[in-house]
Structure formats: C-alpha cells, structure tokens
Write a protein that holds these residues in place. Structure first.
Motif, mmCIF file in Angstrom:
data_model
loop_
_atom_site.group_PDB
_atom_site.id
_atom_site.type_symbol
_atom_site.label_atom_id
_atom_site.label_comp_id
_atom_site.label_asym_id
_atom_site.label_seq_id
_atom_site.Cartn_x
_atom_site.Cartn_y
_atom_site.Cartn_z
ATOM 1 N N TRP A 161 0.747 -1.280 0.073
ATOM 2 C CA TRP A 161 0.005 0.108 -0.101
ATOM 3 C C TRP A 161 0.652 1.103 0.133
ATOM 4 O O TRP A 161 1.932 1.018 0.720
ATOM 5 N N PRO A 162 0.654 2.326 -0.537
ATOM 6 C CA PRO A 162 1.237 3.432 -0.692
ATOM 7 C C PRO A 162 1.545 4.089 0.513
ATOM 8 O O PRO A 162 0.692 4.088 1.601
ATOM 9 N N GLU A 163 2.635 4.957 0.632
ATOM 10 C CA GLU A 163 3.176 5.535 1.652
ATOM 11 C C GLU A 163 2.139 6.752 2.075
ATOM 12 O O GLU A 163 1.969 7.668 1.269
ATOM 13 N N PRO A 164 2.101 7.138 3.490
ATOM 14 C CA PRO A 164 1.146 8.474 3.666
ATOM 15 C C PRO A 164 1.934 9.719 3.434
ATOM 16 O O PRO A 164 1.507 10.910 2.982
ATOM 17 N N PHE A 165 3.267 9.587 3.452
ATOM 18 C CA PHE A 165 4.278 10.837 3.165
ATOM 19 C C PHE A 165 5.481 10.004 2.622
ATOM 20 O O PHE A 165 5.875 8.839 2.893
ATOM 21 N N PRO A 166 6.401 10.718 1.936
ATOM 22 C CA PRO A 166 7.663 10.235 1.580
ATOM 23 C C PRO A 166 8.638 9.801 2.755
ATOM 24 O O PRO A 166 8.668 10.689 3.511
ATOM 25 N N ILE A 167 8.925 8.654 2.583
ATOM 26 C CA ILE A 167 9.917 7.948 3.651
ATOM 27 C C ILE A 167 11.046 7.377 3.112
ATOM 28 O O ILE A 167 10.965 6.567 1.973
ATOM 29 N N ASP A 168 12.224 7.943 3.405
ATOM 30 C CA ASP A 168 13.559 7.258 3.060
ATOM 31 C C ASP A 168 14.127 6.661 4.129
ATOM 32 O O ASP A 168 14.273 7.072 5.266
ATOM 33 N N ARG A 169 14.187 5.188 3.780
ATOM 34 C CA ARG A 169 14.927 4.311 4.898
ATOM 35 C C ARG A 169 16.565 3.896 4.516
ATOM 36 O O ARG A 169 16.643 3.318 3.382
ATOM 37 N N VAL A 170 17.273 4.208 5.646
ATOM 38 C CA VAL A 170 18.660 3.916 5.353
ATOM 39 C C VAL A 170 18.997 2.596 5.792
ATOM 40 O O VAL A 170 18.684 2.094 6.829
ATOM 41 N N PRO A 171 19.930 1.824 4.865
ATOM 42 C CA PRO A 171 19.992 0.328 5.235
ATOM 43 C C PRO A 171 21.225 0.527 5.961
ATOM 44 O O PRO A 171 22.015 1.563 6.216
ATOM 45 N N LEU A 172 21.524 -0.674 6.809
ATOM 46 C CA LEU A 172 22.932 -0.749 7.696
ATOM 47 C C LEU A 172 23.829 -1.014 6.874
ATOM 48 O O LEU A 172 23.791 -1.895 5.788
ATOM 49 N N PRO A 173 24.917 -0.457 7.014
ATOM 50 C CA PRO A 173 26.014 -0.606 5.961
ATOM 51 C C PRO A 173 26.914 -2.142 6.191
ATOM 52 O O PRO A 173 27.813 -2.353 5.423
ATOM 53 N N ALA A 174 26.722 -2.546 7.296
ATOM 54 C CA ALA A 174 27.346 -3.778 7.675
ATOM 55 C C ALA A 174 26.308 -4.784 8.696
ATOM 56 O O ALA A 174 25.486 -4.237 9.019
ATOM 57 N N PRO A 175 26.707 -5.970 8.598
ATOM 58 C CA PRO A 175 25.995 -6.934 9.599
ATOM 59 C C PRO A 175 25.853 -6.503 10.943
ATOM 60 O O PRO A 175 26.786 -5.782 11.388
ATOM 61 N N ALA A 176 24.681 -6.620 11.584
ATOM 62 C CA ALA A 176 24.650 -6.340 13.241
ATOM 63 C C ALA A 176 26.052 -6.251 13.861
ATOM 64 O O ALA A 176 26.302 -5.431 14.762
ATOM 65 N N SER A 177 26.803 -7.453 13.730
ATOM 66 C CA SER A 177 27.850 -7.798 14.670
ATOM 67 C C SER A 177 29.082 -6.965 14.053
ATOM 68 O O SER A 177 30.198 -6.779 14.850
ATOM 69 N N GLY A 178 28.833 -6.184 12.947
ATOM 70 C CA GLY A 178 30.164 -5.539 12.456
ATOM 71 C C GLY A 178 29.979 -4.120 12.513
ATOM 72 O O GLY A 178 30.615 -3.190 11.764
ATOM 73 N N MET A 179 28.658 -3.700 13.523
ATOM 74 C CA MET A 179 28.470 -2.302 13.450
ATOM 75 C C MET A 179 29.521 -1.367 14.232
ATOM 76 O O MET A 179 29.181 -0.042 14.398
ATOM 77 N N GLN A 180 30.383 -1.903 15.100
ATOM 78 C CA GLN A 180 31.209 -1.048 16.041
ATOM 79 C C GLN A 180 32.445 -0.673 15.347
ATOM 80 O O GLN A 180 33.156 -0.035 15.999
ATOM 81 N N THR A 181 32.754 -0.661 13.956
ATOM 82 C CA THR A 181 34.037 -0.281 13.590
ATOM 83 C C THR A 181 33.583 1.264 12.990
ATOM 84 O O THR A 181 32.728 1.797 13.072
ATOM 85 N N GLN A 182 34.886 1.725 12.988
ATOM 86 C CA GLN A 182 34.916 3.427 12.664
ATOM 87 C C GLN A 182 34.444 3.480 11.226
ATOM 88 O O GLN A 182 33.700 4.270 10.920
ATOM 89 N N GLU A 183 34.777 2.302 10.376
ATOM 90 C CA GLU A 183 34.252 2.346 8.911
ATOM 91 C C GLU A 183 32.605 2.227 8.927
ATOM 92 O O GLU A 183 31.892 3.119 8.111
ATOM 93 N N ALA A 184 32.165 1.485 9.849
ATOM 94 C CA ALA A 184 30.550 1.138 9.776
ATOM 95 C C ALA A 184 30.060 2.430 10.256
ATOM 96 O O ALA A 184 28.900 3.119 9.824
ATOM 97 N N ALA A 185 30.587 3.115 11.268
ATOM 98 C CA ALA A 185 30.204 4.313 11.769
ATOM 99 C C ALA A 185 30.024 5.573 10.642
ATOM 100 O O ALA A 185 29.077 6.275 10.462
#
Ligand code: PLP
Length: 440
Positions: A161-185
C-alpha cells in the motif's frame, strides 16, 4: 470448548511470525519469574513483553494502582486534567534533558510514533514550511499501526500500500555484528547524510538508540551525536524512539544518554509503566509546542485517545520512577548486562553461535542458523529460562531487577543448549494445551 480450541480462537498478534515452537500458557508471574499452567517456573528473560522492567507483582506498583483505582480511574483528558497525569508530565520534564518539557500521554508505543509524526509534520506547517519527508532506518521498528509499519523496512512490515508521506529508509552498512567499527560508523552517517541531502527538505529523522526488533543492533558509539549534527545542518527534527530503550533498559535512564544528545521529540512506552498498564508518552521541546499555540489557533494538536494518560496507568508510572531510583535499577541494568555479556561471551567459539552483543539488559545471541536459534531457545525453556527467538536471534532482556545469580542461570541455560549441539531434525514441539489434552 477444548483447551486447544480456546487457544486457537485467540488470534495472537504477529502470529505465526513470532510464534515459537513451544507455545505456553502463562498463569502467574512473580518477581523475575513466570509460571506456566503445568506449574513450571521460568526466569523471565523477556520481561513480559520487554516491558516488565520492575519485575512482576511488585507490591508498590500494585498498591499504587489499587489506591488510584479507588480514587479516580480516569477522566476526559480533552476537557479536564488530573494529578497523576500532571505529575508524570512534570517528572518526565525533570528527567529529560534541555527543553524537552511538553508531554502528550497515550496508550501504546505505536500511538506515540503516530503522535510524534503528526506533531513533527504539523510543526513545519505551523512554521510555514512545506516539509513532509521522513528519514529512518530500514531495519528500524516503530510500531504496528498502518503508518508505523510504513516507517519500517523490515520484511514483516513491508506491504504494497502507498506511503502516507515520503519515507527514506537508510540500510545498515554492515551486519549487526560488524557495526562497532569506525568504518561502519562513517558509512552509517554517510547514509543518513545522503538521505537528508537528496530529495525535498526532510521534516524529521526518527531512529531508535538501539535497533530492537531489527536484530538488537547496537549502534556505533558517536552515531547519535553525529546524527544530531546532521539534523541541525539540514533543519530536520530529531525524534528518538525510546519505547524499548527508555527507563533503564540499556543501562542508562534513556538510550540516548550513552551520548550527549538532546532530541526534539522523544517517544516512550514499555518500561514507563513497568508493563503493569498500557501507557505511552511523547515529549516535545517547548519551541515545538509553542508553534501549536500561535496563529492560526485552529491548527492545535490534532491527536488524542480516550484513555491516553489514564489516571491509574499514570499513577503506576509515577511509582515506577520511584522504584527505579530507590532500587537502583538503571545501575543494576548496566551491571547485570555486563555480567550477562561476559557469561555469554564464552560461547562465541561454538559452531552454533555467530555472535553476542548488547547494551545494558538488551542482549542478543545470534545463532548461525534459524534452526540453531530455535533449538537454543527451546533448550533454554527446558532449563527454565524464557527467551525470545526471532529469525536466528535470541533476545534476552530480563527485568532490571534481575539478580547476579539469575543472570548466571540464564548464561548456564545457554551453555546447556550449546552443549547439546546442532539440532538433528526440525523442531516442532506441541503447545502446553495440546500436551495436556493428550494426557486427559
Ligand atoms: C522501538 C519501538 N517502538 C515502537 C514500538 C511499538 O510499541 P507498541 O507495541 O506498544 O505499539 C515498539 C514495540 O516493540 C518498539 O520496540
């Protein structure tokens, strides 16, 4: 009507997505434990619905509810006001930073998201600016109403179904286990900057300080501060969803207190009333509320529910704040959270375990497969520990009243599960109702 039929006419939320192989009927809860209808007690490693932060059947909370119930259950919040709601709004203003002073009381986390969206989009109208776009995490979760599900890009919320207003969803750049690096940040910040920069001006960014249902993703240190700076640069409001993290869950009173950040709006629920009664809140800055009071007055706040700020729920929430302070539950959350992470850390070499992560008393054990996750949760239940298994991730979030001994018991139950090794065949155990019927 048979036990199985009775269980089946109750259409449980989000089933079968959240259904675990072992379906139990819970009949009693006391302190940090729950008992099923067969008389077996479990350590409640999911805090009821991730909300029983003060434990179950707490005498002070029962007393607060009973007292208020005998005095005034509730009264029309559109026409009048009452002391429990006023006291709660005042106390939230005291514990929240900066100019976060203006609270709307509601019933559920989803309503809090809806209200925050309504306020944020209307704010820009009040200011004479045409901003509708919202930026959020693809793996975020902000509730289950139609609008809330639209905010999320998680597989179980996606719809045609259509969105009520424009929504932009940002993906995670790494798997959950790899989110603590400076690169991921850096990649994460770049993703939000890209979303804010592209397209029409954004009205708001809404994020959780830790992605709960998105797989227990602990965000990189410094991310929220950098996101605040980006919101300032692009003029968007920052909404922090503290529905799950708030009231001590992550080892700080609010999840955003791991950094020095002041959002424009905060949404709260779950721990606010310790799960004893439905309650939620949205707190906005004074400047946001002020825009609703200026011309044209007819705009006002177009949001509210019959039982929003229910007097009994608000009275309980005021006592929850006392209990959190007196029993030092935020500190205990931090201490036991570290202990649990250490306890589970010894299993990271197991072929069943992909990783362990957490913050305070939100801990996730990621299994190497959905089957392995299911098997671990099943054995934990056998060992008397109730955990939640979702798509290979076992979520452990016990009441903040958990003791060191109980924390160790949770880790021991995981140890037993790991010791049993990989499941030989797909698990499909019967519910307690079915088991009872077979023996009758
Ligand atoms: C971060 C977050 N926001 C919002 C919600 C929705 O709250 P509710 O289920 O009370 O509507 C949840 C529920 O799990 C949540 O975890």
């Amino acid at each position: 009507m048979s036990d199985t039929t009775r269980a089946s006419v109750l259409w449980r939320p989000w089933t079968p997505i959240t259904q675990q192989a072992q379906s139990l009927r819970i009949v009693e809860a006391l302190g940090n434990r729950v008992r099923d209808e067969d008389g077996k007690w479990y350590i409640d490693a999911i805090s009821g619905v991730l909300n029983a932060s003060c434990g179950h059947a707490h005498p002070r909370l029962i007393e607060a509810a009973t007292r208020q119930m005998g005095k005034l259950v509730h009264y029309d919040p559109m026409v009048t006001t009452h002391d429990p709601a006023e006291t709660l709004a005042t106390r939230l203003a005291d514990i929240l930073p900066g100019e976060l002073n203006e609270t709307v009381l509601l019933n559920s986390g989803s309503e809090a998201t809806e209200a925050a969206m309504r306020i944020a989009l209307q704010y820009w109208r009040n200011c004479g600016e045409d901003r509708n776009r919202v930026v959020t995490f693809e793996a975020g979760y902000h509730g289950s109403t139609f609008l809330c599900q639209k905010l999320s890009g998680l597989p179980f919320t996606v719809s045609e179904w259509p969105e009520p207003f424009p929504i932009d969803r940002v993906p995670l750049p790494a798997p959950a286990s790899g989110m603590q690096t400076q690169e991921a940040a850096d990649a994460l910040v770049a993703g939000f900057e890209q979303a804010l920069r592209s397209g029409p001006p954004a009205a708001a960014v809404i994020v959780e300080p830790l992605l709960g249902l998105g797989g227990c993703v602990v965000l990189p240190s410094g991310f929220l501060s950098r996101l605040r700076a980006l919101c300032d640069e692009y003029g968007a409001l920052l909404i922090l969803d503290e529905v799950f993290c708030g009231f001590g869950r992550t080892g700080r009173m609010f999840g955003f207190e791991h950094e020095t950040v002041t959002p424009d709006l905060v949404t709260m629920s779950k721990g606010i009333s310790g799960g004893y009664l439905p309650l939620a809140a949205v707190t906005a800055t004074s400047a946001i509320k002020q825009s609703f009071l200026s011309e044209p007055l007819v705009q006002g706040l177009r949001y509210g529910h019959t039982t929003g700020g229910h007097a009994v729920a608000a009275a309980v929430a005021n006592t929850v704040l006392d209990v959190i302070a007196e029993e030092r539950l935020v500190e205990n959350s931090a201490t036991q959270g570290r202990r649990l992470l250490d306890g589970l850390g010894q299993f990271t070499d197991s072929p069943l375990v992909a990783g362990v992560r957490g913050l305070g008393l939100v801990v996730a054990l990621e299994a190497t497969s959905v089957e392995a996750g299911e098997a671990i949760a099943e054995t934990m239940a056998d060992e008397g520990v109730m955990a939640r298994h979702e798509r290979g991730v076992i979520r452990i979030a016990p009441p903040l009243t958990i003791s060191a001994q109980e924390t160790d018991q949770i880790a021991q139950a995981v140890g037993v599960a790991i010791g049993r090794g990989a499941p030989a065949a797909p698990l499909r155990r019967s519910s307690s109702a079915e088991r009872r019927e077979r023996t009758e």
